[in-house]
Motif scaffolding. Structure first.
Motif, PDB file in Angstrom:
ATOM      1  N   GLY A  68       0.811  -1.204   0.000  1.00 20.83           N
ATOM      2  CA  GLY A  68       0.000   0.000   0.000  1.00 20.83           C
ATOM      3  C   GLY A  68       0.848   1.259   0.000  1.00 20.83           C
ATOM      4  O   GLY A  68       1.975   1.267   0.490  1.00 20.83           O
ATOM      5  N   ASN A 103      -4.361   2.664  -2.247  1.00 22.72           N
ATOM      6  CA  ASN A 103      -4.734   1.964  -1.016  1.00 22.72           C
ATOM      7  C   ASN A 103      -6.210   1.568  -0.971  1.00 22.72           C
ATOM      8  O   ASN A 103      -6.693   1.090   0.044  1.00 22.72           O
ATOM      9  CB  ASN A 103      -4.389   2.810   0.211  1.00 22.72           C
ATOM     10  N   ILE A 109      -7.026  -2.039   0.153  1.00 21.82           N
ATOM     11  CA  ILE A 109      -6.647  -2.493   1.489  1.00 21.82           C
ATOM     12  C   ILE A 109      -7.816  -3.134   2.255  1.00 21.82           C
ATOM     13  O   ILE A 109      -7.668  -4.235   2.813  1.00 21.82           O
ATOM     14  CB  ILE A 109      -6.031  -1.337   2.306  1.00 21.82           C
TER      15      ILE A 109
END
Length: 391
Positions: free
Chosen positions: A316, A321, A324
């Protein structure tokens, strides 16, 4: 001996790879521990000293065919001086730290094309009588060369990168400060791999002890005395890996909300902890601070008396991101056989290897066509998937 100078020059690297004991001092090339015969037919050891003609970090054609010698007059088997090379004998200081005893001259037509040919010629002339007396003596001793304190993060010279010709590639991660959070099975293997790279510092975070079961899922072989001593994991690993790298820093603490900002000083962070709430705190801080990271994980189950499962590596950054939440669980309630302490060394090692490869891809050590931010390896079908590509 400058690693950079070796890696950039074929003549010096060839001498090094063949086992000659090289050093560079005050602009001179020294080749040490050259066997020779003295006037009373004893085998002694001396050093050849040559000026070094450089343009930046590149060697040029030697500007002179002569060399100096530290030691007695090299002789034939019968104790008579070797003819044809001794030009003069007199103690002389070339520099404040280099004193020599003799000047030798053996000039081929056109001079020497490079330092390999020059040094090899003189070594063969000087050492041949000694070798004829005892064929076990050699100038090629492959001696381990320690790095000067101010030259490298390694305790001894990285001849692996030099031999492979990838010093420039290795330098892409030079100077980095790396954080490894959690030094259980996978984290300890990550340390093992990262410590062989010229990063500036490697910071280890874990407050657990290194116990007997840890010895079976960590690299190397722990001594019984180490287990009995009950070292903190990071202290145990710091002691071992400081044998090769000068920048290992042990922190006998876990990362939590009170100290998570400590991670802001790192160039890359490896997350190797199980607790979801801790991962959440760490990842949010790293994203906020634009620090790239990799989170590792394994899900292992016992089915019909065989283990199956998946190994995961998720990367990340501040820019990428959005994947995630679907890849990393922040829930502490999930329990599988991995969390029940079924850890297998080869799976830890594979998880660590994939994570370190991804780190190196991020910094262009390895070529990266996929730019995957999640990869998973399924054990029973032997399948490695690249997912969440950065398009």
């Amino acid at each position: 001996m400058s690693q950079e100078l070796i890696s950039h020059n074929n003549d010096l690297s060839q001498l090094w790879e063949e086992g000659y004991e090289l050093s560079i001092k005050d602009g001179h090339l020294l080749i040490q521990n050259i066997p020779y015969v003295n006037s009373i037919k004893e085998i002694k050891y001396g050093s050849i000293v040559s000026t070094l003609n450089l343009s930046g970090n590149r060697t040029l054609k030697p500007e002179t065919h002569v060399v100096y010698f530290q030691g007695e007059v090299p002789c034939k088997k019968n104790g008579k001086p070797i003819t044809g090379i001794l030009n003069s004998s007199a103690k002389k200081s070339l520099t404040p730290s280099i004193q020599v005893d003799h000047l030798f001259s053996s000039k081929p037509t056109g001079g020497y094309p490079n330092y390999y040919e020059k040094i090899r010629t003189y070594v063969d002339i000087i050492s041949s009588p000694a070798v004829s007396i005892d064929n076990n003596v050699t100038a090629r001793n492959f001696k381990v060369s320690l790095c000067p304190d101010d030259e490298s993060v390694f305790k001894y010279i990285d001849t692996n990168s030099t031999r492979a010709g990838i010093r420039n590639v290795s330098d892409k991660v030079a100077g980095q400060r790396i954080g490894i959070i959690g030094l259980g099975g996978t984290g300890s293997y990550i340390l093992d791999l990262v410590s062989k790279n010229p990063v500036e510092e490697i910071h280890l975070f874990d407050d657990d002890y290194f116990l007997q079961h840890n010895a079976f899922r960590a690299p190397g072989a722990a001594k019984v005395e180490d287990i009995k001593t009950r070292f903190k994991k990071v202290k145990y690993l710091e002691r071992i890996y400081s044998n090769i790298h000068t920048g290992i820093k042990a922190h006998t603490q876990n990362i939590d909300s009170t100290n998570v900002q400590t991670l802001n000083e790192f160039d890359f962070v490896f997350i190797c902890v199980d607790r979801g709430d801790v991962k959440k705190i760490i990842i949010e801080e790293l994203i906020r601070n634009n620090t790239p990271f990799t989170d590792v994980g394994m899900g292992i189950q016992l089915v019909d008396d065989e283990l199956i499962g998946t190994i995961r590596v998720t990367t990340g950054t501040q820019e990428k991101n959005d994947h995630i939440p679907k890849r990393i669980s922040f829930d502490n309630g999930k329990v599988d056989d991995y969390n029940a302490n079924i850890q297998i060394a080869e799976l830890n090692a594979l998880n660590a290897s994939l994570a370190v490869i991804r780190w190196k891809k991020f910094f262009h050590f390895y070529q990266d066509h996929e730019h995957e931010y999640n990869s998973s390896y399924s054990i029973n079908v032997n399948m490695l998937l690249s997912e969440d590509l950065d398009s």
